[in-house]
Design a protein around this motif. Structure first.
Motif, PDB file in Angstrom:
ATOM      1  N   ASN A  23       0.827  -1.203   0.000  1.00  0.00           N
ATOM      2  CA  ASN A  23       0.000   0.000   0.000  1.00  0.00           C
ATOM      3  C   ASN A  23       0.863   1.254   0.000  1.00  0.00           C
ATOM      4  OD1 ASN A  23      -2.372  -1.466  -0.043  1.00  0.00           O
ATOM      5  ND2 ASN A  23      -2.594  -1.461   2.179  1.00  0.00           N
ATOM      6  N   GLU A  26       2.250   1.701  -3.459  1.00  0.00           N
ATOM      7  CA  GLU A  26       1.195   2.223  -4.340  1.00  0.00           C
ATOM      8  C   GLU A  26       0.940   3.706  -4.079  1.00  0.00           C
ATOM      9  OE1 GLU A  26      -2.124  -0.396  -3.693  1.00  0.00           O
ATOM     10  OE2 GLU A  26      -1.146  -2.054  -4.750  1.00  0.00           O
ATOM     11  N   ARG A  29       3.879   5.668  -5.458  1.00  0.00           N
ATOM     12  CA  ARG A  29       3.819   5.751  -6.924  1.00  0.00           C
ATOM     13  C   ARG A  29       2.725   6.719  -7.372  1.00  0.00           C
ATOM     14  NH1 ARG A  29       5.207  -0.565  -8.152  1.00  0.00           N
ATOM     15  NH2 ARG A  29       7.430  -0.202  -8.493  1.00  0.00           N
TER      16      ARG A  29
END
Length: 159
Positions: A23, A26, A29
């Motif tokens: 997580n 993510e 990113r």
């Protein structure tokens, strides 16, 4: 607790940690996609051949766990980063320049950046602030000729 229960607890903890890491990666990113789309690829190209996974680790840790947190907006976080890097001194010049670019990309103005760096003279000293101001002027494309050139020319004319 039996060995079996201890192992199960450890496995569950590792799974939770791995899920949190995914997580965070993510989130990192996503943050970079919005503000610094080239960053992970640039880090991978530069460092991953020597330190496999470096780019992912940096994106996950710095951007997924810190820059993407709520409460403080991206511009404020970047200005705080500039302050910290300035106070740390000249050895952080490469990171300071990258973060000046990042500060501009999240809406900081040149004047705000210069003011934050200048404020750090109180905490890091004049040399640190001057180095920071010089780094900013380089990023802005406003870098004047080094001051040492004038001193060297004056000394060579006298001697």
């Amino acid at each position: 607790m039996t060995k079996q229960q201890a192992q199960t607890a450890k496995d569950n903890s590792n799974q939770a940690t791995n899920a949190a890491d995914v997580n965070a990666l993510e989130r990192g990113r996503a943050y970079c996609a919005e503000h610094h789309s080239h960053l992970e690829a640039a880090l991978a190209e530069r460092y991953d051949q020597h330190l496999p996974g470096f780019s992912e680790s940096l994106i996950e840790w710095a951007y997924g766990r810190h820059y993407s947190r709520g409460v403080v907006d991206a511009k404020t976080r970047q200005l705080a980063t500039l302050a910290a890097l300035t106070v740390l001194g000249g050895q952080t010049a490469p990171q300071l320049k990258v973060n000046i670019e990042h500060s501009l990309s999240v809406g900081a103005t040149k004047a705000e950046i210069m003011e934050i760096i200048w404020q750090m003279a109180v905490y890091g000293g004049l040399p640190a602030a001057i180095n920071g101001l010089n780094a900013a002027m380089e990023v802005f494309g406003d870098a004047p000729a080094p001051l040492t050139t004038n001193v060297q020319n004056e000394n060579s004319e006298d001697g």
